[in-house]
Design a protein around this motif. Structure first.
Motif, PDB file in Angstrom:
ATOM      1  N   TYR A  79     -34.438  45.056  20.544  1.00 10.88           N
ATOM      2  CA  TYR A  79     -34.649  43.607  20.559  1.00 10.88           C
ATOM      3  C   TYR A  79     -34.024  43.056  21.840  1.00 10.88           C
ATOM      4  N   ARG A 114     -39.079  32.816  19.856  1.00 11.24           N
ATOM      5  CA  ARG A 114     -37.648  32.528  19.941  1.00 11.24           C
ATOM      6  C   ARG A 114     -36.881  33.203  18.813  1.00 11.24           C
ATOM      7  N   ALA A 115     -37.469  33.241  17.626  1.00 13.32           N
ATOM      8  CA  ALA A 115     -36.801  33.889  16.495  1.00 13.32           C
ATOM      9  C   ALA A 115     -36.607  35.375  16.764  1.00 13.32           C
ATOM     10  N   THR A 116     -37.556  35.981  17.484  1.00 14.83           N
ATOM     11  CA  THR A 116     -37.402  37.374  17.877  1.00 14.83           C
ATOM     12  C   THR A 116     -36.272  37.519  18.884  1.00 14.83           C
ATOM     13  N   SER A 117     -36.214  36.597  19.830  1.00 15.42           N
ATOM     14  CA  SER A 117     -35.227  36.686  20.906  1.00 15.42           C
ATOM     15  C   SER A 117     -33.801  36.633  20.384  1.00 15.42           C
ATOM     16  N   ILE A 118     -33.563  35.872  19.320  1.00 16.29           N
ATOM     17  CA  ILE A 118     -32.191  35.724  18.808  1.00 16.29           C
ATOM     18  C   ILE A 118     -31.941  36.654  17.613  1.00 16.29           C
ATOM     19  N   HIS A 119     -32.828  37.631  17.422  1.00 12.51           N
ATOM     20  CA  HIS A 119     -32.649  38.677  16.412  1.00 12.51           C
ATOM     21  C   HIS A 119     -32.692  38.149  14.983  1.00 12.51           C
ATOM     22  N   SER A 120     -33.161  36.926  14.762  1.00  8.64           N
ATOM     23  CA  SER A 120     -33.166  36.397  13.402  1.00  8.64           C
ATOM     24  C   SER A 120     -34.368  36.901  12.602  1.00  8.64           C
ATOM     25  N   ARG A 121     -35.365  37.484  13.289  1.00  2.00           N
ATOM     26  CA  ARG A 121     -36.539  38.023  12.601  1.00  2.00           C
ATOM     27  C   ARG A 121     -36.389  39.537  12.554  1.00  2.00           C
ATOM     28  N   GLY A 122     -35.697  40.029  11.536  1.00  5.41           N
ATOM     29  CA  GLY A 122     -35.337  41.431  11.496  1.00  5.41           C
ATOM     30  C   GLY A 122     -36.464  42.379  11.173  1.00  5.41           C
TER      31      GLY A 122
END
Length: 284
Positions: free
Chosen positions: A132, A152-160
């Motif tokens: 990630y 953006r959710a991917t970028s901040i690792h919140s979409r596991g």
């Protein structure tokens, strides 16, 4: 003398009009904030298109919609955020039909017959957390198409569960089904593209309608190979099998082996499946 030279000058049926590169670049500047849009498989009028796009795309500024040849529309934006929203936050569906959204380019109608580009989101399920990484994800997007954006959710690792990337792809070319990294193979899932051929890997038709790869069945009395097309019928009962599964079932019933009917390169994993929400039951 000059009059005589003009009189003797040969007629040119196609005179060349001189335009410098600097002039042309200057004339193109106002259209860099424009998108080219077209419905897949549906014709609509200017009024309908303007109303729906204004509703879905305009948040801050205004848009000017111009109808073009070959059922295309040119949409000019006054606000940069509205432009980005329209280009990157799709895919867009209006009246149960997908909308092709392209960045404006000079002479786009000239190359329309061979190029059909669209901004699309794809996912990488089960991506190891160590990958990630913004640089790695950008490289992946560049390998799939023209890189546009990372969720953006991917970028901040919140979409596991998966990484999500937006690219511009050419629908006339094969879709990339997988990537390989550090010895592992990871599947690619495309959002909103529900009509992918698992024979040729292109969007726009099903496998049993593919003209590039014929479905062959062993056991033909003539040459050992016969085609077994299967047509999808409207109104089929739920749970009926169609497409590749129907071909496979038909071959099994006839006691023959299907050859090349489901290439390993492409498959159903390429399409994102909508998760069915379970109905909550009331506790007594």
């Amino acid at each position: 003398m000059e009059a005589q030279e003009k009189k003797n000058k040969a007629f040119d049926p196609c005179p060349t009009i001189p335009v410098s590169k600097d002039e042309f670049d200057e004339w193109c500047k106002p259209w860099h904030a424009a998108l080219v849009v077209k419905f897949l498989g549906k014709k609509v009028g200017l009024g309908f298109m303007e109303q729906r796009l204004t509703r879905d795309w305009v948040k801050k500024g205004k848009i000017n919609v111009i109808d073009m040849d070959r059922d295309y529309f040119l949409v000019h934006f006054s606000d940069e955020e509205d432009y980005s929203h329209a280009l990157l936050d799709g895919l867009w569906m209006i009246a149960v039909h997908y909308l092709i959204v392209q960045r404006w380019r000079p002479f786009f109608l000239t190359s329309e017959s061979t190029v059909k580009k669209i901004a699309a989101w794809f996912r990488i399920p089960n991506l190891p957390i160590k990958l990630y990484n913004h640089r790695f994800l950008w490289q992946v997007g560049s390998a799939i198409g023209t890189m546009l954006k990372i969720d953006r959710a991917t970028s901040i690792h919140s979409r596991g569960r998966f990484a999500r990337i937006c690219v511009e792809i050419d629908l006339t070319k094969k879709l990339v089904p997988r990537i390989s990294v550090l010895g592992s193979t990871l599947n690619i899932e495309y959002e909103g593209l529900h009509l992918i051929c698992f024979q040729c890997g292109k969007y726009g038709h099903r496998s049993d309608q593919c003209s590039e790869v014929a479905v062959r069945v062993e056991g033909s009395p003539k040459d050992g190979n016969v085609e077994t097309p299967v047509e999808e019928k409207e109104g089929q009962p739920e749970g009926s099998i169609t497409g590749d599964l129907a071909i496979q079932s038909k071959c099994a019933n006839q006691g023959v082996n299907c050859v090349d009917q489901a290439p390993a390169d492409f498959g159903p994993w390429m399409m994102v499946k909508r998760s069915l929400r379970k109905k909550k039951t009331e506790k007594i």
